[in-house]
Design a protein around this motif. Structure first.
Motif, PDB file in Angstrom:
ATOM      1  N   GLY A   2      16.791  43.329  57.210  1.00  0.00           N
ATOM      2  CA  GLY A   2      16.549  41.931  56.861  1.00  0.00           C
ATOM      3  C   GLY A   2      15.924  41.818  55.540  1.00  0.00           C
ATOM      4  O   GLY A   2      15.853  42.654  54.677  1.00  0.00           O
ATOM      5  N   ASP A   3      16.053  40.437  55.192  1.00  0.00           N
ATOM      6  CA  ASP A   3      15.571  40.118  53.777  1.00  0.00           C
ATOM      7  C   ASP A   3      14.155  40.282  53.428  1.00  0.00           C
ATOM      8  O   ASP A   3      13.333  40.284  54.361  1.00  0.00           O
ATOM      9  CB  ASP A   3      15.795  38.599  53.525  1.00  0.00           C
ATOM     10  CG  ASP A   3      17.447  38.277  53.433  1.00  0.00           C
ATOM     11  OD1 ASP A   3      18.004  39.254  52.892  1.00  0.00           O
ATOM     12  OD2 ASP A   3      17.551  37.049  53.965  1.00  0.00           O
ATOM     13  N   HIS A   4      13.610  40.699  52.217  1.00  0.00           N
ATOM     14  CA  HIS A   4      12.369  40.899  51.781  1.00  0.00           C
ATOM     15  C   HIS A   4      11.785  39.441  51.471  1.00  0.00           C
ATOM     16  O   HIS A   4      12.332  38.879  51.025  1.00  0.00           O
ATOM     17  CB  HIS A   4      12.378  41.712  50.781  1.00  0.00           C
ATOM     18  CG  HIS A   4      10.908  41.974  50.140  1.00  0.00           C
ATOM     19  ND1 HIS A   4       9.657  43.031  50.889  1.00  0.00           N
ATOM     20  CD2 HIS A   4      10.245  41.484  49.148  1.00  0.00           C
ATOM     21  CE1 HIS A   4       8.938  42.672  50.218  1.00  0.00           C
ATOM     22  NE2 HIS A   4       8.864  42.032  49.054  1.00  0.00           N
ATOM     23  N   VAL A   5      10.636  39.168  52.116  1.00  0.00           N
ATOM     24  CA  VAL A   5       9.623  38.391  51.591  1.00  0.00           C
ATOM     25  C   VAL A   5       8.510  38.638  50.952  1.00  0.00           C
ATOM     26  O   VAL A   5       7.647  39.351  51.474  1.00  0.00           O
ATOM     27  CB  VAL A   5       9.249  37.437  53.019  1.00  0.00           C
ATOM     28  CG1 VAL A   5       8.291  36.408  52.704  1.00  0.00           C
ATOM     29  CG2 VAL A   5      10.495  36.960  53.883  1.00  0.00           C
ATOM     30  N   HIS A   6       8.363  38.103  49.736  1.00  0.00           N
ATOM     31  CA  HIS A   6       7.123  38.588  49.138  1.00  0.00           C
ATOM     32  C   HIS A   6       5.882  38.074  49.773  1.00  0.00           C
ATOM     33  O   HIS A   6       5.779  36.773  50.118  1.00  0.00           O
ATOM     34  CB  HIS A   6       7.219  38.026  47.414  1.00  0.00           C
ATOM     35  CG  HIS A   6       8.308  38.684  46.687  1.00  0.00           C
ATOM     36  ND1 HIS A   6       8.049  40.090  46.678  1.00  0.00           N
ATOM     37  CD2 HIS A   6       9.361  38.274  46.336  1.00  0.00           C
ATOM     38  CE1 HIS A   6       9.064  40.561  45.741  1.00  0.00           C
ATOM     39  NE2 HIS A   6       9.928  39.478  45.481  1.00  0.00           N
ATOM     40  N   CYS A  29       5.407  45.425  47.507  1.00  0.00           N
ATOM     41  CA  CYS A  29       6.892  46.137  47.102  1.00  0.00           C
ATOM     42  C   CYS A  29       6.545  46.524  45.543  1.00  0.00           C
ATOM     43  O   CYS A  29       7.555  47.150  44.912  1.00  0.00           O
ATOM     44  CB  CYS A  29       8.043  44.971  47.219  1.00  0.00           C
ATOM     45  SG  CYS A  29       7.798  43.750  46.288  1.00  0.00           S
TER      46      CYS A  29
END
Length: 50
Positions: A2-6, A29
């Motif tokens: 999945g996409d990374h969410v900060h 991250c």
């Protein structure tokens, strides 16, 4: 994958030589952010007033 969410985790606050409030944040991250708030010479807020 999945996409990374900060997720911004606060790392602290400071006051610059110019009197600005500086907020430091980071993500797990490794990404970091600095946000500067201009106080513009205003009066402090009074938390006892509603």
């Amino acid at each position: 994958m999945g996409d990374h969410v900060h997720v911004r985790l606060s790392q602290g606050l400071s006051v610059s030589e110019e009197g600005e409030l500086v907020e430091y944040s980071r993500c797990r991250c490794g990404a970091t952010w600095t946000k500067v708030f201009d106080t513009d010479g205003g009066e402090p807020e009074d938390p006892s007033r509603s």
